[in-house]
Design a protein around this motif. Structure first.
Motif, PDB file in Angstrom:
ATOM      1  N   PRO A 140       0.807  -1.225   0.000  1.00 41.14           N
ATOM      2  CA  PRO A 140       0.000   0.000   0.000  1.00 41.14           C
ATOM      3  C   PRO A 140       0.839   1.274   0.000  1.00 41.14           C
ATOM      4  N   GLY A 141       1.884   1.304   0.817  1.00 45.63           N
ATOM      5  CA  GLY A 141       2.748   2.483   0.867  1.00 45.63           C
ATOM      6  C   GLY A 141       3.511   2.672  -0.429  1.00 45.63           C
ATOM      7  N   LEU A 142       4.023   1.565  -0.963  1.00 49.70           N
ATOM      8  CA  LEU A 142       4.750   1.648  -2.230  1.00 49.70           C
ATOM      9  C   LEU A 142       3.840   2.131  -3.357  1.00 49.70           C
ATOM     10  N   LEU A 143       2.594   1.673  -3.332  1.00 46.53           N
ATOM     11  CA  LEU A 143       1.664   2.074  -4.389  1.00 46.53           C
ATOM     12  C   LEU A 143       1.427   3.579  -4.368  1.00 46.53           C
ATOM     13  N   VAL A 144       1.252   4.136  -3.172  1.00 41.44           N
ATOM     14  CA  VAL A 144       1.011   5.583  -3.098  1.00 41.44           C
ATOM     15  C   VAL A 144       2.242   6.343  -3.589  1.00 41.44           C
ATOM     16  N   THR A 145       3.434   5.896  -3.150  1.00 41.99           N
ATOM     17  CA  THR A 145       4.667   6.553  -3.595  1.00 41.99           C
ATOM     18  C   THR A 145       4.830   6.444  -5.113  1.00 41.99           C
ATOM     19  N   ALA A 146       4.604   5.238  -5.632  1.00 38.54           N
ATOM     20  CA  ALA A 146       4.782   5.017  -7.069  1.00 38.54           C
ATOM     21  C   ALA A 146       3.705   5.750  -7.872  1.00 38.54           C
ATOM     22  N   HIS A 147       2.514   5.793  -7.327  1.00 33.31           N
ATOM     23  CA  HIS A 147       1.414   6.522  -7.976  1.00 33.31           C
ATOM     24  C   HIS A 147       1.797   7.981  -8.148  1.00 33.31           C
ATOM     25  N   ASP A 148       2.389   8.541  -7.118  1.00 37.53           N
ATOM     26  CA  ASP A 148       2.815   9.938  -7.156  1.00 37.53           C
ATOM     27  C   ASP A 148       3.908  10.133  -8.209  1.00 37.53           C
ATOM     28  N   LEU A 149       4.871   9.212  -8.236  1.00 39.54           N
ATOM     29  CA  LEU A 149       5.968   9.322  -9.211  1.00 39.54           C
ATOM     30  C   LEU A 149       5.434   9.289 -10.642  1.00 39.54           C
ATOM     31  N   VAL A 150       4.578   8.321 -10.888  1.00 40.80           N
ATOM     32  CA  VAL A 150       4.063   8.153 -12.248  1.00 40.80           C
ATOM     33  C   VAL A 150       3.155   9.329 -12.639  1.00 40.80           C
ATOM     34  N   ALA A 151       2.497   9.904 -11.631  1.00 38.65           N
ATOM     35  CA  ALA A 151       1.607  11.041 -11.919  1.00 38.65           C
ATOM     36  C   ALA A 151       2.397  12.285 -12.316  1.00 38.65           C
ATOM     37  N   ARG A 152       3.588  12.464 -11.710  1.00 40.38           N
ATOM     38  CA  ARG A 152       4.301  13.718 -11.962  1.00 40.38           C
ATOM     39  C   ARG A 152       5.476  13.564 -12.924  1.00 40.38           C
ATOM     40  N   THR A 153       5.807  12.342 -13.305  1.00 37.89           N
ATOM     41  CA  THR A 153       6.962  12.140 -14.175  1.00 37.89           C
ATOM     42  C   THR A 153       6.568  11.251 -15.345  1.00 37.89           C
ATOM     43  N   THR A 154       6.855  11.707 -16.523  1.00 34.96           N
ATOM     44  CA  THR A 154       6.677  10.799 -17.651  1.00 34.96           C
ATOM     45  C   THR A 154       8.041  10.177 -17.942  1.00 34.96           C
ATOM     46  N   ASP A 155       8.052   8.929 -18.257  1.00 35.17           N
ATOM     47  CA  ASP A 155       9.269   8.220 -18.618  1.00 35.17           C
ATOM     48  C   ASP A 155      10.404   8.382 -17.585  1.00 35.17           C
ATOM     49  N   PRO A 156      10.140   8.004 -16.338  1.00 37.27           N
ATOM     50  CA  PRO A 156      11.188   8.158 -15.321  1.00 37.27           C
ATOM     51  C   PRO A 156      12.368   7.241 -15.609  1.00 37.27           C
ATOM     52  N   SER A 157      13.565   7.729 -15.349  1.00 37.86           N
ATOM     53  CA  SER A 157      14.760   6.889 -15.497  1.00 37.86           C
ATOM     54  C   SER A 157      14.822   5.919 -14.317  1.00 37.86           C
ATOM     55  N   ASP A 158      15.683   4.902 -14.469  1.00 36.71           N
ATOM     56  CA  ASP A 158      15.837   3.946 -13.379  1.00 36.71           C
ATOM     57  C   ASP A 158      16.290   4.637 -12.096  1.00 36.71           C
ATOM     58  N   ALA A 159      17.226   5.571 -12.272  1.00 34.78           N
ATOM     59  CA  ALA A 159      17.734   6.284 -11.090  1.00 34.78           C
ATOM     60  C   ALA A 159      16.617   7.072 -10.421  1.00 34.78           C
ATOM     61  N   GLU A 160      15.749   7.678 -11.237  1.00 36.13           N
ATOM     62  CA  GLU A 160      14.634   8.442 -10.657  1.00 36.13           C
ATOM     63  C   GLU A 160      13.658   7.527  -9.914  1.00 36.13           C
ATOM     64  N   ILE A 161      13.405   6.363 -10.507  1.00 37.30           N
ATOM     65  CA  ILE A 161      12.475   5.436  -9.851  1.00 37.30           C
ATOM     66  C   ILE A 161      13.072   4.984  -8.519  1.00 37.30           C
ATOM     67  N   ARG A 162      14.343   4.606  -8.565  1.00 39.77           N
ATOM     68  CA  ARG A 162      14.982   4.124  -7.331  1.00 39.77           C
ATOM     69  C   ARG A 162      14.997   5.212  -6.267  1.00 39.77           C
ATOM     70  N   GLU A 163      15.294   6.413  -6.677  1.00 43.87           N
ATOM     71  CA  GLU A 163      15.328   7.501  -5.704  1.00 43.87           C
ATOM     72  C   GLU A 163      13.941   7.726  -5.091  1.00 43.87           C
ATOM     73  N   ALA A 164      12.917   7.671  -5.954  1.00 46.67           N
ATOM     74  CA  ALA A 164      11.565   7.919  -5.461  1.00 46.67           C
ATOM     75  C   ALA A 164      11.126   6.844  -4.471  1.00 46.67           C
ATOM     76  N   LEU A 165      11.530   5.603  -4.719  1.00 46.51           N
ATOM     77  CA  LEU A 165      11.061   4.489  -3.882  1.00 46.51           C
ATOM     78  C   LEU A 165      11.993   4.194  -2.703  1.00 46.51           C
ATOM     79  N   ALA A 166      13.056   4.977  -2.574  1.00 43.49           N
ATOM     80  CA  ALA A 166      14.089   4.640  -1.583  1.00 43.49           C
ATOM     81  C   ALA A 166      13.570   4.683  -0.149  1.00 43.49           C
ATOM     82  N   GLY A 167      12.468   5.376   0.083  1.00 42.78           N
ATOM     83  CA  GLY A 167      11.940   5.461   1.446  1.00 42.78           C
ATOM     84  C   GLY A 167      10.934   4.381   1.770  1.00 42.78           C
TER      85      GLY A 167
END
Lengths: 156, 769
Positions: free
Chosen positions: A104-131
């Motif tokens: 559930p927590g990961l989904l909210v974080t990932a939902h936010d990332l995908v909502a504000r970033t198109t085509d995130p790089s691997d580094a961006e995804i990892r940084e976003a999910l690091a918490g």
């Protein structure tokens, strides 16, 4: 005290809230929304992540009173009725869910990332999910799920 | 407290997906989990419920001089406060040995030992009331050195028989053999924690019959039921357990935590009682991985053939035995690794101390020696001037090999091939050009331009026994029902096997779909109203419960054929089930299952027992102790900043033999997740214990790998069927955790040239500061 919050678009009220209670406790134990998880209650694991006025936060670190009059969106509010959000669909499809406690927590974080970033790089995804800690998956399939959801959004 | 939502309870997993064995269907619980609607044990709720809490000892070793709960009981909102005097049955339990009090009596043996419990209206009232319980302790000197505990008989005895839990010796060939090239080392491994995310929790609901229903997260319902009932003084049938959602386990839920306590409080108050540990309490409330100290000596010919292994290993079991006897058994029998070794002398000690209790964790008893012998293999390769991978391949065991206990490996053992496959995989490109700081060890916290960064490559290979060993009759039970619902044949699978995240619920459906040829299969919630399934541990559930589900399905199919024989006046010989129909040997469709069954319900219950194993000879350690082995190998590529002491694992590749991948995606998930735990042990995970006290019981200070720590993985899955197991499966869950750690440690050594005889490897070990 009494706490009024708009949760997943609905006005909710909790009475007799003890002043030390967290938003997480109010959601889980008073409003019956147990989707947000209680894994560390210290803001370290991200399992309780919810949107507060559109910003992902660890709800265990938000005092219930701080949420007064504000908008909260939890994992229960991601799907549109029976229709799962694309990020939820991709987590299921990619096998990104094992025990699912972090989900559930990961989904909210990932939902936010995908909502504000198109085509995130691997580094961006990892940084976003690091918490957000996950103990089961080794993260590989979670990364797959986020990439899939982002790709689908871009192609939509 | 009011709550508008209905009570949550475990759900039937009725969501049906397609796919038999060998496919990767979606999890039936996946949708519930992503919607936040899956009821984990900490989500349970009941009208009128109370909250339980536990008072724990602040001392690792102390005598309880006085215990007074009257002030706590007088607090408003407190409904019961209980001590050992309120335990109606036997105040002692344990998985292997009965040595653990449900509530401490006159002595506490570890920091965090439960002393008293209470139930209150609100968790905060409960926490505050704990402070009102008066306990006077006479603090005693703790025993903290396991090696001393094994040999020094002058130390105080923590248990009536002393401080030795188990000693095991293994002698093979000439234990005193000599060799041309000899390397030795002393290796230590810190205390790792399972760190499952879902805290220990459950809901106990008293029943009118004087019994209790307990909804909880566990790995083995029946063993909890037996231990809990004994403490409650009730017959087992009055203590009914139902599995709720489990937020990970990894061995940490094998021992009891809140089971007895919540039931005691529910029975005393006559109200439902929920207990949920917070993260700090979780660190105190479950057992950890045994820390170990291991003395190893390897002898080889100058051509690189192993001549002998001699090892002494000490496993710190902490205050209570838990799985220590098994850790000693696994540790010694797996002590030389997946290699042919003609001569060996191995000794293992498992001891009591006043450190936190240690028990089951993924890779039980194999993690410690694998780290040691794989360190030794690299040291030996260096002494011989050989390539480390080639040395391993040269000595790799194979089908027909005889292991260190004299047991012949009568199933595929492609160890050399696993290493060769890793060796043949492409390496990641060398770093060139401009440095992205996020790619450096430490990521954004690296303040250099990568000047001090060196790269290393390391291998780790392991052997892990699957399922329970040393003569234990290990089995599982499955009940399968076939009936027509809504005009369609539906199979329902009911076992007591715990789904802890590994995907067993998916697999049960896959097996039933394959065996019964029906698309619709549901999984009944796991509970104690069906026979024992054993534990979700030892990489055994797919093998053992999978076997039980297969057997029950085949019994159901046989009953269907008998029915068809009677109704259709056809011989049942050669009949099969496919696509919801009964098919004759020649392929002719005889009848639809729906028409054949009508109102009839076919239900069968079957067990699966694995091949018999035998205890080890107490003197020589010889014996056919194990059913099957799992093999995996890792190759790690690391970058090490030798000035800052920071490590980044650049790539972590794995090759594993799984016998038969019943669900290939789930297999990958196990390998990826297991590898992450092995990485954690290599470079960050340790419960730091000083004088018996835990220094870091939180996710702030006990570090587990994040997504930034896990590198990309290449995974090569081999399928060499085991002729003795259902479908040829080989247990998958544990091996990847075990071999990842030494691969990373060896890679860090290769990069730095340092000895590094201890994991986790911390920055100061690299910088020498």
């Amino acid at each position: 005290m009494r706490v009024n919050v708009v949760v997943n678009g609905e006005k909710r009220q909790a009475d007799n809230v003890w002043e030390g209670e967290s938003l997480l406790y109010v959601l889980r134990e008073r409003l019956g929304l147990a989707g947000s998880k209680n894994a560390c209650e210290q803001g370290e694991c991200g399992s309780c992540t919810v949107y507060l006025d559109g910003v992902p936060v660890c709800s265990c670190l938000v005092a219930a009173g701080q949420a007064e009059g504000r908008e909260v969106r939890t994992v229960e509010g991601l799907a549109d009725g029976d229709k799962l959000d694309p990020i939820q669909e991709s987590f299921v499809e990619c096998g990104a869910v094992q025990c699912g406690f972090c989900t559930p927590g990961l989904l909210v974080t990932a939902h936010d990332l995908v909502a504000r970033t198109t085509d995130p790089s691997d580094a961006e995804i990892r940084e976003a999910l690091a918490g957000n800690l996950c103990r089961c998956t080794g993260y590989e399939k979670i990364l797959d799920a986020v990439r899939l959801a982002a790709a689908r959004k871009e192609n939509a | 407290m009011t709550r508008s939502a209905p009570a949550r309870s475990p759900q039937d997993l009725a969501e049906t997906v397609s796919g038999g064995i060998g496919a990767s269907p979606l999890r039936p619980d996946g949708t519930l989990k992503v919607r936040g609607e899956f009821a984990y044990s900490s989500d349970l709720w009941h009208e009128d419920m109370l909250w339980g809490a536990t008072l724990r000892s602040p001392h690792p070793h102390a005598r309880i001089v006085r215990l007074d709960v009257s002030r706590a009981l007088a607090q408003p909102g407190v409904h019961a406060v209980l001590t050992h005097e309120d335990v109606p049955g036997e105040n002692i339990y344990g998985l292997k040995y009965q040595d653990t009090p449900a509530l401490a009596e006159d002595r506490v043996r570890f920091q965090g030992e439960p002393v008293a419990i209470l139930a209150a209206d609100h968790p905060e009232i409960a926490r505050q009331a704990l402070k009102e319980i008066e306990v006077e302790y006479e603090v005693l000197e703790p025993i903290t050195d396991p090696e001393r505990a094994a040999h020094d008989s002058t130390l105080p005895k923590l248990h009536p028989d002393g401080n030795l839990v188990r000693y095991q010796r293994i002698l093979k060939g000439d234990p005193d053999a000599a060799a041309e090239v000899v390397v030795s080392g002393v290796y230590e491994i810190g205390m790792q924690d399972q760190a499952f995310l879902g805290p220990e929790s459950g809901l106990a609901v008293p029943d009118d019959d004087g019994g209790v229903d307990l909804y909880l997260a566990t790995q083995w319902l029946h063993v909890d039921q037996r231990q809990t009932a004994k403490a409650l003084g009730l017959p087992p049938e009055k203590v009914r357990l139902t599995l709720s959602g489990v937020g990970g386990a990894f061995g940490g839920r094998e021992d009891l935590s809140m089971q007895i306590h919540s039931c005691l409080l529910a029975l005393r108050t006559g109200r439902p009682v929920k207990m949920v540990y917070n993260r700090e309490e979780s660190f105190f409330g479950h057992v950890h991985r045994h820390p170990a100290k291991m003395y190893y000596e390897h002898g080889a010919t100058k051509d690189g053939d192993l001549v002998y292994v001699r090892a002494r290993m000490y496993f710190d079991g902490g205050a209570y035995a838990s799985k220590t006897p098994v850790v000693v058994g696994n540790g010694t029998t797996l002590s030389v690794g997946p290699y042919n070794v003609p001569n060996a002398k191995i000794e293992g000690w498992g001891v009591y101390s006043n450190n936190p209790t240690c028990g089951a964790m993924r890779g039980l008893g194999a993690v410690q020696p694998t780290y040691a012998y794989e360190s030794q293999m690299d040291k030996l390769a260096a002494a011989l001037g050989m390539d480390p991978a080639d040395l391993r391949i040269r000595n790799a065991m194979s089908e027909g090999s005889t292991n260190v206990t004299g047991q012949v490996v009568d199933f595929p053992a492609p160890v050399g091939e696993l290493v060769q496959r890793l060796k043949d995989m492409p390496l990641p490109p060398e770093r060139t050009g401009a440095v992205d700081i996020r790619d450096l060890p430490g990521g954004a916290s690296n303040v250099t331009h990568g000047e001090g960064v060196v790269r290393g490559i390391g291998y780790g290979v392991t052997i892990k026994n699957i399922s329970y060993a040393e003569g234990l009759d290990d089995y599982s039970t499955a009940r399968v029902r076939l009936q027509v619902i809504g005009g369609e044949p539906v199979a329902m699978v009911h076992t007591a096997a715990a789904e802890v995240g590994q995907g067993l619920v998916t697999l049960q459906q896959q097996i039933a779909r394959t065996e019964l040829g029906v698309p619709r299969v549901t999984v009944h919630p796991a509970d104690t109203s069906v026979g024992d399934a054993g534990s979700s541990s030892a990489s055994r559930q797919t093998y053992i419960t999978g076997g039980a589900v297969r057997n029950a399905c085949r019994a159901v199919a046989d009953a269907v054929y008998a029915l068809a024989e009677r109704r259709l006046a056809r011989s049942a010989a050669g009949m099969s089930l496919a696509g919801g129909k009964v098919v004759a040997a020649d392929g002719e469709v005889l009848t639809g299952l729906a028409e054949l069954l009508g109102e009839e319900i076919v239900e069968e219950t079957r067990e699966y027992h694995h091949r018999k194993t035998y205890p080890l000879d107490p003197e020589t350690g010889q014996g056919d102790a194990h059913v099957q082995y799992g093999f995996s190998a890792h190759r790690a590529v690391v970058d090490v900043d030798v000035e800052l002491g920071l490590v980044k694992v650049v790539q972590l590749d794995c090759a594993q033999d799984v016998g038969k991948a019943l669900n290939p995606d789930a297999v990958l998930g196990q390998i990826q997740g297991g590898s992450a735990q092995g990485l954690g042990l290599a470079v960050m995970e340790e419960i730091q214990v000083v004088d018996g006290k835990v220094r870091n019981p939180s996710f702030t200070d006990y570090l587990i790998p994040t997504v930034l720590d896990m590198p990309p993985m290449r995974i090569d899955v081999l399928e060499r069927p085991d002729p003795h197991s259902p479908y040829g499966v080989r247990g998958v869950g544990e091996p990847p955790t075990i071999s990842a750690t030494p691969a990373i440690a060896n890679a860090i050594r290769a990069a730095t040239g340092l000895e590094l005889p201890r994991v986790p490897i911390r920055p100061e070990h690299i910088t020498g500061t």
